[in-house]
Design a protein around this motif. Structure first.
Motif, short mmCIF file in Angstrom:
data_model
loop_
_atom_site.label_atom_id
_atom_site.label_comp_id
_atom_site.label_asym_id
_atom_site.label_seq_id
_atom_site.Cartn_x
_atom_site.Cartn_y
_atom_site.Cartn_z
N VAL A 41 1.53 -9.37 4.12
CA VAL A 41 0.26 -9.84 4.66
C VAL A 41 -0.69 -8.65 4.71
O VAL A 41 -0.36 -7.62 5.28
N SER A 42 -1.86 -8.79 4.09
CA SER A 42 -2.84 -7.71 4.08
C SER A 42 -4.00 -8.04 5.00
O SER A 42 -4.44 -9.18 5.08
N SER A 43 -4.47 -7.01 5.71
CA SER A 43 -5.63 -7.14 6.59
C SER A 43 -6.63 -6.07 6.20
O SER A 43 -6.26 -4.95 5.86
N ARG A 44 -7.90 -6.41 6.25
CA ARG A 44 -8.97 -5.46 5.94
C ARG A 44 -9.67 -5.08 7.23
O ARG A 44 -9.95 -5.92 8.07
N TYR A 45 -9.97 -3.78 7.35
CA TYR A 45 -10.65 -3.27 8.53
C TYR A 45 -11.80 -2.37 8.13
O TYR A 45 -11.72 -1.65 7.13
#
Length: 96
Positions: free
Chosen positions: A86-90
């Motif tokens: 699971v990838s998250s962008r910040y």
């Protein structure tokens, strides 16, 4: 809230009784979430109880707009491997 959604805080300094408002900061503040932006907005407005400062938080998805404000960068954090990843962008402040 989706991790790719960021928020921008715009503050205006207003002259009481005259309705004249000007941007308080040269550039809007950026936050990684709308909740964080609203918390900062509440703190800023508490310092001006007579309405000298007004502001608003607005969310945006930097992956859609294709741009990140000056002084910030987007990082992607991936948790897990393969099909479970699971990838998250910040959006974070840039440190050069």
């Amino acid at each position: 809230m989706d991790a790719a959604t960021a928020a921008v805080l715009v503050l205006l300094s207003c002259t009481p009784g005259q309705g004249v408002c000007k941007p308080l900061d040269a550039s809007p503040a950026m936050f990684g979430s709308l909740d964080t932006c609203r918390l900062m907005l509440a703190r800023k407005l508490a310092g001006a109880p007579n309405g000298e400062i007004v502001g608003r938080c607005s969310s945006f998805d930097p992956t859609v707009t294709g741009s990140v404000p000056a002084g910030y960068k987007m990082i992607v954090v991936t948790r897990g491997r393969g099909v479970d990843a699971v990838s998250s962008r910040y959006i974070v402040p840039r440190v050069d």
